[in-house]
Enzyme design. Structure first.
Site, short mmCIF file in Angstrom:
data_model
loop_
_atom_site.label_atom_id
_atom_site.label_comp_id
_atom_site.label_asym_id
_atom_site.label_seq_id
_atom_site.Cartn_x
_atom_site.Cartn_y
_atom_site.Cartn_z
CB CYS A 81 -18.49 -19.31 4.10
SG CYS A 81 -16.62 -19.72 3.45
CG ASP A 82 -20.80 -19.59 7.41
OD1 ASP A 82 -21.60 -19.77 6.13
OD2 ASP A 82 -20.27 -19.02 8.10
CB CYS A 90 -15.42 -18.92 6.21
SG CYS A 90 -15.27 -17.98 4.78
#
Ligand code: NAP
Length: 347
Positions: A145-146, A142
């Site tokens: 997300c990261d 993701c």
């Protein structure tokens, strides 16, 4: 379901299949409505968030929050209002009549008046060496997300579809270089997404190439990757057949998988619940055409990634989880009213 051994007499008002952020949000709402929901924690308790380290885009946590911590907080919150949790993977569901019946992998059966399916979608994994060790430590599924943890890094994105292009474009905001690694020499992505990626100066492509191994440690994170290439594509298949492939190790600070997701809806395959060709659940609008979380089977609701191939964010999953609980509550109220007004049929 004849092989099942144990039937619980309790009929639950609401059973929630899945304990990721969608299931937990549904549990908080259903529990606060005194529905005493039972949450089934499946093979990946806590869902995809437990695979990420820090979550920085979930509203209300200005400093970010660990994925595990967010999930544990959600679980504690749901328990505080009366939700109960049990480990169990649903093998099969019988939804033709109510109460619905769920058969778990251990043979146990559960009954529910309303069912919230929040079983999520699982990212597909490449199967590269060291994957298990480095997931959450530089290996991610993701970018949203990261990605922000990779400022100034060289990163790889594995895949050739729209997700890979989208992930690469997002990562290019932070990373020094983004290399899309694709197993063929032709992208699956839509032309518009492919063009955006091709036109971006920080994005490069490695064609006919696959990831074989990741290097690094939990302390250092991902530090490198071994890639294999064959001019005709599908190099790992070629290598398995004993055909020679080129092998190179590159220094990278992050690797992102974008080879698709699979919704966890197989247990509904013997039911009337509508799924698309990839297995994602369909939800239907109400009589006024407004979206709901109800599937085509009355009393069965869908929340989170299991019905969402598009947004797939923790915050959107939490949103649809709360919606599913509100829809289930309204459904159960209607049932109660109908039961109260239906004349008793005497034998
Ligand atoms: P996808 O379209 O199924 O693409 C998966 C990609 O990963 C393919 O290029 C595939 O290669 C590759 N792949 C699969 N297994 C692999 C393996 N084991 N090793 C290496 N490569 C592998 O999945 P997606 O990109 O997640 O998209 C899913 C759906 O969501 C699509 O309908 C897509 O259009 C949609 N979507 C749309 C947007 C947007 O419009 N903004 C963004 C994201 C997703 P091959 O090509 O060789 O099969």
């Amino acid at each position: 379901m004849s092989e099942a051994t144990d039937t619980t007499a309790t009929v639950h008002d609401v059973v929630i299949v899945g304990s990721g952020v969608a299931g937990l949000s549904a549990a908080v709402y259903a529990a606060r409505a005194d529905l005493e929901p039972l949450v089934l924690e499946g093979p990946e308790p806590g869902g995809q968030l437990t695979l990420t380290t820090d979550v920085e885009n979930y509203l209300g946590f200005p400093e970010g929050i660990g994925g595990m911590e967010l999930i544990q907080n959600g679980k504690d919150q749901a328990k505080r209002f009366g939700a109960t949790f049990t480990h169990g993977t649903v093998d099969r569901a019988r939804l033709e009549e109510r109460p619905f019946e769920l058969e778990l992998a251990n043979g146990e059966r559960l009954q529910a008046r309303a069912l919230i399916v929040a079983s999520g979608a699982s990212a597909r994994w490449v199967g590269a060496e060291n994957e298990d060790e480095l997931v959450g430590y530089g290996l991610s599924t993701c970018a949203t997300c990261d990605g922000a943890f990779h400022r100034g890094d060289d990163v790889l994105v594995i895949g050739g579809g729209d997700s890979a292009m989208e992930e690469a474009l997002f990562l290019a905001k932070f990373a020094d270089t983004v290399t899309i690694v694709h197993r063929r020499d032709e992208l699956r992505a839509s032309e518009i997404m492919a063009e955006r990626a091709r036109d971006h100066e920080a994005i490069e492509f490695r064609w006919n190439t696959e990831l074989e191994a990741l290097h690094g440690s939990r302390e250092e994170g991902v530090t490198g990757a071994t890639l294999i290439t064959h001019p005709e594509g599908y190099p790992s298949e070629k290598a398995e057949e004993g055909v020679g492939v080129d092998r190179v190790t590159v220094d990278v600070g992050g690797v992102f998988y974008a080879i698709g997701h699979t919704p966890n809806t197989e247990f509904l395959s013997g039911t009337d619940v509508e799924r698309d060709e990839e297995g994602y659940l369909h939800t239907r609008p109400d009589d006024d055409g407004r979206p709901t979380t109800e599937t085509n089977v009355e009393g069965v609701f869908a929340a989170g990634d299991v019905a969402d191939p598009r947004y797939r964010q923790a915050i959107t999953a939490a949103g649809t989880g709360s919606m599913a609980a509100l829809d289930a509550e309204a459904f159960l109220e209607t049932l109660e009213r109908t039961d109260a007004t239906t004349p008793e049929v005497l034998p």
